[in-house]
Design a protein around this motif. Structure first.
Motif, PDB file in Angstrom:
ATOM      1  N   THR A 153       5.000   3.623  -3.581  1.00 14.32           N
ATOM      2  CA  THR A 153       3.977   3.539  -4.001  1.00 14.32           C
ATOM      3  C   THR A 153       4.202   4.632  -2.695  1.00 14.32           C
ATOM      4  N   ARG A 154       2.159   5.671  -2.436  1.00 19.65           N
ATOM      5  CA  ARG A 154       3.203   7.041  -1.775  1.00 19.65           C
ATOM      6  C   ARG A 154       1.566   7.211  -1.045  1.00 19.65           C
ATOM      7  N   VAL A 155       2.132   7.494   0.070  1.00 20.87           N
ATOM      8  CA  VAL A 155       0.206   7.696   0.363  1.00 20.87           C
ATOM      9  C   VAL A 155       0.509   9.132   0.934  1.00 20.87           C
ATOM     10  N   ASN A 200      -4.568   8.066   1.687  1.00 21.87           N
ATOM     11  CA  ASN A 200      -5.340   7.165   0.416  1.00 21.87           C
ATOM     12  C   ASN A 200      -3.143   6.394   0.041  1.00 21.87           C
ATOM     13  N   LEU A 201      -3.377   5.526   0.130  1.00 18.86           N
ATOM     14  CA  LEU A 201      -1.853   4.108  -1.189  1.00 18.86           C
ATOM     15  C   LEU A 201      -2.471   4.360  -2.163  1.00 18.86           C
ATOM     16  N   PHE A 202      -0.998   4.492  -2.543  1.00 19.03           N
ATOM     17  CA  PHE A 202      -0.787   4.914  -3.825  1.00 19.03           C
ATOM     18  C   PHE A 202      -0.182   3.492  -4.321  1.00 19.03           C
ATOM     19  N   ILE A 203      -0.373   2.848  -4.973  1.00 20.28           N
ATOM     20  CA  ILE A 203       1.050   1.512  -5.460  1.00 20.28           C
ATOM     21  C   ILE A 203       0.780   2.201  -7.111  1.00 20.28           C
ATOM     22  N   ASP A 204       2.085   2.260  -7.845  1.00 19.59           N
ATOM     23  CA  ASP A 204       2.135   2.680  -8.376  1.00 19.59           C
ATOM     24  C   ASP A 204       2.627   2.224  -9.453  1.00 19.59           C
ATOM     25  N   LEU A 205       2.114   1.269 -10.864  1.00 16.13           N
ATOM     26  CA  LEU A 205       3.034   0.476 -11.317  1.00 16.13           C
ATOM     27  C   LEU A 205       4.006   1.010 -12.524  1.00 16.13           C
ATOM     28  N   LEU A 213      -1.340  -2.022   5.996  1.00 16.61           N
ATOM     29  CA  LEU A 213      -1.283  -2.630   4.504  1.00 16.61           C
ATOM     30  C   LEU A 213      -0.288  -1.445   3.679  1.00 16.61           C
ATOM     31  N   THR A 214       0.059  -0.568   4.172  1.00 17.88           N
ATOM     32  CA  THR A 214       1.677   0.385   3.827  1.00 17.88           C
ATOM     33  C   THR A 214       2.356   0.222   4.124  1.00 17.88           C
ATOM     34  N   GLU A 215       2.617  -0.536   5.390  1.00 12.22           N
ATOM     35  CA  GLU A 215       3.629  -1.233   5.394  1.00 12.22           C
ATOM     36  C   GLU A 215       4.166  -2.227   4.793  1.00 12.22           C
ATOM     37  N   PHE A 216       3.342  -3.124   4.296  1.00 10.19           N
ATOM     38  CA  PHE A 216       3.728  -4.604   4.173  1.00 10.19           C
ATOM     39  C   PHE A 216       4.109  -4.115   2.402  1.00 10.19           C
ATOM     40  N   VAL A 217       3.103  -3.113   2.271  1.00 14.57           N
ATOM     41  CA  VAL A 217       3.506  -3.070   0.440  1.00 14.57           C
ATOM     42  C   VAL A 217       4.908  -2.098   0.492  1.00 14.57           C
ATOM     43  N   ARG A 218       5.217  -1.254   1.670  1.00 11.40           N
ATOM     44  CA  ARG A 218       6.596  -0.687   0.928  1.00 11.40           C
ATOM     45  C   ARG A 218       7.303  -1.464   1.604  1.00 11.40           C
ATOM     46  N   LYS A 219       7.695  -2.788   1.691  1.00  9.97           N
ATOM     47  CA  LYS A 219       8.131  -3.906   2.013  1.00  9.97           C
ATOM     48  C   LYS A 219       8.248  -4.155   1.414  1.00  9.97           C
TER      49      LYS A 219
END
Length: 184
Positions: free
Chosen positions: A130-132, A136-141, A164-170
């Motif tokens: 994941t990148r910010v 913009n939050l990028f969630i990379d497949l 959301l950023t913290e949730f996805v990073r975790k």
């Protein structure tokens, strides 16, 4: 967390431009170095030939080689850019015509996305990072080149974006640590 987002053309254009530029930035810098090497090589070769030494032809040949590589890559970049933004325009027109909201759902075991054309339910194991970038939050497949889901702070608000950023990073970090433990 769940979000139902209307399609906003300006945000979509910004996200797709950012995605494209991020994907190509590193290689464009490398290509620029080819040009930076080509010009001095050609000039140096010319000066050496002017000094009546045939070694200058070698420098000119190397410079021309760099110049040709620069041009080939730049042409490829331009074609790719045109193709990409034609696809973006087609997708944008489809979104506008459909007048449907996109649906984003972030659960403990999966991510779910739905828009007028696609519906996907993806386990967190399918994501690599994941990148910010520019809010913009990028969630990379973990497939293909730069296949990402992108959601903007502008779309969901600052507080929700940070949560959301913290949730996805975790979730992605948790997935990575589980894979490491399994391989040991």
């Amino acid at each position: 967390m769940k979000f139902e987002l209307p399609f906003k053309e300006q945000i979509y254009n910004e996200q797709m431009t950012l995605n494209f530029n991020t994907a190509w930035n590193k290689n464009l810098k490398k290509n620029k170095k080819r040009l930076i090497w080509a010009i001095p090589m050609i000039l140096l070769g010319g000066l050496i030939i002017y000094g009546e030494n045939n070694l200058g032809f070698l420098f000119i040949a190397i410079g021309i080689h760099y110049l040709i590589n620069f041009y080939d890559y730049y042409s490829f970049y331009k074609k790719s850019k045109n193709t990409f933004f034609e696809l973006v325009e087609t997708e944008k027109n489809g979104q506008i015509k459909a007048k449907e909201n996109s649906f984003w759902e972030f659960n403990d075991d999966h991510f779910r996305y739905k828009d007028y054309k696609y519906e996907a339910k993806i386990k967190w194991e399918a994501f690599k990072s994941t990148r910010v970038i520019d809010k913009n939050l990028f969630i990379d497949l973990n497939v293909g080149n730069n296949s990402s889901y992108v959601i903007s702070e502008t779309e969901i608000g600052t507080d929700n974006f940070h949560k959301l950023t913290e949730f996805v990073r975790k979730k992605i970090a948790q997935k990575t640590s589980v894979q490491v433990e399994e391989t040991e």
